[in-house]
Design an enzyme around this catalytic site. Structure first.
Site, mmCIF file in Angstrom:
data_model
loop_
_atom_site.group_PDB
_atom_site.id
_atom_site.type_symbol
_atom_site.label_atom_id
_atom_site.label_comp_id
_atom_site.label_asym_id
_atom_site.label_seq_id
_atom_site.Cartn_x
_atom_site.Cartn_y
_atom_site.Cartn_z
ATOM 1 N N ASP A 244 0.874 -1.165 0.000
ATOM 2 C CA ASP A 244 0.000 0.000 0.000
ATOM 3 C C ASP A 244 0.920 1.227 0.000
ATOM 4 O OD1 ASP A 244 -2.063 1.780 0.053
ATOM 5 O OD2 ASP A 244 -3.137 0.839 1.708
HETATM 6 C C1 BGC Z 1 -4.999 3.321 0.089
HETATM 7 C C2 BGC Z 1 -5.092 2.345 -1.068
HETATM 8 C C3 BGC Z 1 -4.962 3.090 -2.367
HETATM 9 C C4 BGC Z 1 -3.655 3.853 -2.362
HETATM 10 C C5 BGC Z 1 -3.406 4.646 -3.624
HETATM 11 C C6 BGC Z 1 -3.773 4.192 -0.004
HETATM 12 O O1 BGC Z 1 -3.806 5.206 0.944
HETATM 13 O O2 BGC Z 1 -5.017 2.623 1.308
HETATM 14 O O3 BGC Z 1 -6.295 1.633 -1.010
HETATM 15 O O4 BGC Z 1 -5.065 2.225 -3.441
HETATM 16 O O5 BGC Z 1 -3.655 4.764 -1.281
HETATM 17 O O6 BGC Z 1 -4.236 5.734 -3.712
#
Ligand code: BGC
Length: 683
Positions: A244
């Protein structure tokens, strides 16, 4: 007969498997050949996010293109406007596999039309508490429902040659302190509740990418957690594992785990850090090679090394995508209470007042799940009601400045309340109560007019006790995307019967939820801890496998509205009920009849229950369902397949699923609290 059934199932499975993209030996060999020609610096670029943090690295001299990614799950986000579909909880509430597949397909079209080849969705973390800020993105409390929904959604996306990314692996069930609080659960709970959706996505949808979670899992951060990622690989997963955004901590941990791609950039897997460990002999370069191979073999399988990124034959503003968004928006809303207010049929007497904070906006949950719809394509609830036309005299009222004289005179009042991107969002948990002023608004309106319908936007349960006894109707609308107003108007007017069912247990009070005691038990420790997040306090999943409806009998608690519940404008009768024994399981057969005067859909649910178990088990677990659309008076025979796996439980001593011998019941009903047919099974 039996043979024909088995043959057709085998044929169906083969066809489905063929439709899915698989990494072949040729893809692997091609990836290996490319990696052999790469310098360590190029390899490090490939295993880390580049540019705006939503691209992989291009290695032009070897013909490796940069691959663009974008968030979902409600449509294509990141630097674009695109079709805005209903959120995850709404798809799960549809209890309709083809709706989930349709939304996946629409997202696949929209992504490929924009040259996006990795979609960062679906999000499938299990609903453990209504407070989790991201429940709206996810698929509810039941692993079977969540898996079935995820498999179809992923297939829809990937059939368009777009890689889906299932997230967040694993146990990311709260947003409160999501970077700093560990999730701790026992092996059985993890396998029975939190892993199945990921596992089925790997085994049945061949998902191309997996995103790890922010939280440590049983003590180790997800991207560096060898045990966790080895489980995933153990299911035969050969696609990409990415972090993530900003969740990697050590170079060594990320190199030695089965992680492939650090996002959004190389904080720890950058060339300087990696080359030092390779040069001083701490790690072999082959660890980096393997990561590159897994990324490239996935790209090869999806044609990303050969074919154009953009599918020019699909328009960015696609009427077919909008149609998918509308179909899905029709099937998600769940009618929880209806004391005769719905449907509001066309009539000269209609004088409807529409008001409330969410009445004339497109409400959405906040964070990375938020996206921008294409201008001019959205319909708010008020616009939907206003466009019903003849027989629907309606007026809009400012909820902060209500006209009491007008509310009293209304034939019905629609109060549109709920959360939005500020009050229910990623990065924070939400309140159990509706946002400030909304309970007061509903109570005030209900004191002026007996005919009140509450339409609510949320990702889960909230406190309805201040007013539920004083209103005639409650419709859970979730965040239903750009077509929500059109779809809600069709349901409210009776053009379409509501057909969604609760994908979680609506307990009615916050404390009844089996996880409530443990969910935020970590808060004091988080407040005391030092700034560098040392030590990591742990959120302990002490309710174990008895989450949601699985806890009803175990803890002797009655929900206000059970899992699987939802009203329609008709009634249904179940009859028959037989079990045909198949070589690998059972075929459950029964008949459902629409006994009312309205076309409507019933969601027939099949639960499995073990009689007298030496090992504690939930009193019933969902193992099959079918949504049936029935004309008035129409009957349909339903066949639902149960495999022997449907009767299994996870054995911690054996580290595997086992099927205990003994007596079971197969229960057919219209919710988790309903029994229409009960069939004994002896295994
Ligand atoms: C989120 C993800 C997301 C990523 C990119 C993160 O903060 O937890 O689900 O895909 O950001 O935006």
């Amino acid at each position: 007969m039996k043979r024909t059934l088995i043959l057709s199932i085998l044929l169906l499975c083969t066809t489905l498997a063929q439709a899915q993209i698989q990494i072949t030996r040729e893809d692997r060999e091609r990836a290996e050949a490319l990696v052999e020609q790469m310098t360590l610096e190029e390899k490090c670029a490939l295993i880390t996010g580049q540019d705006d943090g939503f691209h992989t690295a291009a290695i032009e001299r070897l013909g490796i293109p940069s691959v663009r990614m974008a968030d979902g799950p409600q449509g294509v986000r990141n630097k674009t406007h695109s079709t805005y579909y209903p959120c995850g909880i709404s798809l799960a509430a549809s209890f309709n596999r083809s709706i989930a597949h349709g939304v996946g397909t629409g997202i696949g079209w929209d992504a490929s039309a924009r040259g996006v080849r990795i979609m960062l969705c679906p999000g499938v973390n299990i609903y453990r508490s209504p407070l989790c800020g991201r429940n709206f993105e996810y698929y509810g409390e039941d692993p079977y429902l969540a898996s079935e929904t995820a498999v179809q959604y992923i297939r829809g996306i990937q059939e368009q040659r777009v890689i889906a990314t299932i997230k967040h692996f694993a146990l990311n069930n709260q947003e409160f302190d999501r970077h700093g609080t560990g999730s701790v659960a026992d092996e059985r709970t993890i396998n029975e509740i939190y892993f199945p959706t990921f596992r089925k996505a790997v085994e049945q949808a061949r998902v191309g990418a997996v995103m790890t979670s922010y939280n440590p899992v049983n003590g180790v951060h997800a991207p560096e957690n060898q045990w966790l990622l080895n489980q995933l690989r153990g299911w035969g997963y050969d696609g990409i594992v990415m972090t993530d955004w900003t969740s990697s901590y050590t170079t060594l941990g990320c190199l030695t785990s089965s992680l492939d791609l650090e996002m959004p950039q190389g904080y720890v897997l950058n060339y300087e850090a990696v080359s030092e460990l390779v040069k001083n002999g701490t790690v072999e370069e082959s660890l980096v090679d393997e990561k590159c191979c897994r990324i490239l073999q996935t790209f090869a399988a999806y044609g990303l090394l050969d074919l154009p990124m953009k599918n020019e034959s699909i328009p960015e503003n696609n009427p077919e995508s909008r149609a998918k968004a509308y179909e899905a928006a029709l099937e998600g809303p769940v009618l929880l209470k209806n004391d005769g207010i719905l449907p509001i049929k066309a009539s000269k007497k209609n004088n409807i007042v529409v008001l409330g904070p969410n009445a004339d906006i497109i409400p959405y949950g906040g964070g990375s799940g938020r996206m921008d719809p294409i201008e001019g394509t959205t319909t708010t609830l008020w616009q939907g009601i206003a466009s019903l036309g003849k027989g629907y005299k309606a007026s809009f009222m400012d909820w902060k400045n209500i006209d009491e004289a007008a509310i009293r005179k209304a034939s019905a009042v629609i109060v549109s309340v709920g959360f939005n991107h500020d009050t229910e969002k990623e990065g924070a948990d939400r309140t159990y109560s509706l946002p400030a002023g909304q309970n007061e608004l509903i109570s005030k309106v209900a004191s002026l007019n007996p005919n009140v319908l509450v339409v609510a936007n949320s990702g889960g349960e909230f406190d309805v006790t201040p007013w539920i006894g004083n209103v005639k109707g409650l419709l859970m609308a979730w965040y239903a995307g750009q077509e929500s107003g059109r779809a809600l108007a069709a349901i409210i007017s009776g053009a379409v019967s509501p057909s969604g069912r609760l994908p979680f247990t609506f307990w009615g009070t916050e404390d009844k939820n089996p996880a409530a005691k443990y969910y935020h038990a970590v808060v004091p420790a988080v407040k005391k801890r030092s700034k560098n997040r040392d030590p990591y306090p742990n959120a302990e999943y002490k309710e174990g496998i008895f989450l949601g409806y699985r806890g009803v009998e175990r803890f002797g608690i009655e929900p206000m509205y059970p899992f699987g519940y939802g009203l329609t404008y008709s009634g249904f009768e179940y009859s028959g009920g037989s079990l045909e024994v198949l070589p690998y399981g059972y075929c459950v057969k029964f008949t459902v009849k629409n006994t009312g005067k309205t076309a409507a859909s019933e969601v027939a649910q099949v639960y499995v229950s073990k009689d007298k178990s030496a090992v504690a088990r939930p009193s019933r677990e969902l193992k099959g369902y079918e949504k049936l659309s029935l004309a008035p008076g129409e009957s349909k025979e339903v066949s639902i397949l149960l495999t022997t796996g449907s009767f299994a439980r996870y054995s911690t001593p054996q580290h595997n699923w086992v099927v205990d011998k003994g007596s079971y019941k197969v229960i057919v009903g219209s919710s988790s609290a309903d029994t229409k047919i009960e069939l004994p099974v002896e295994l």
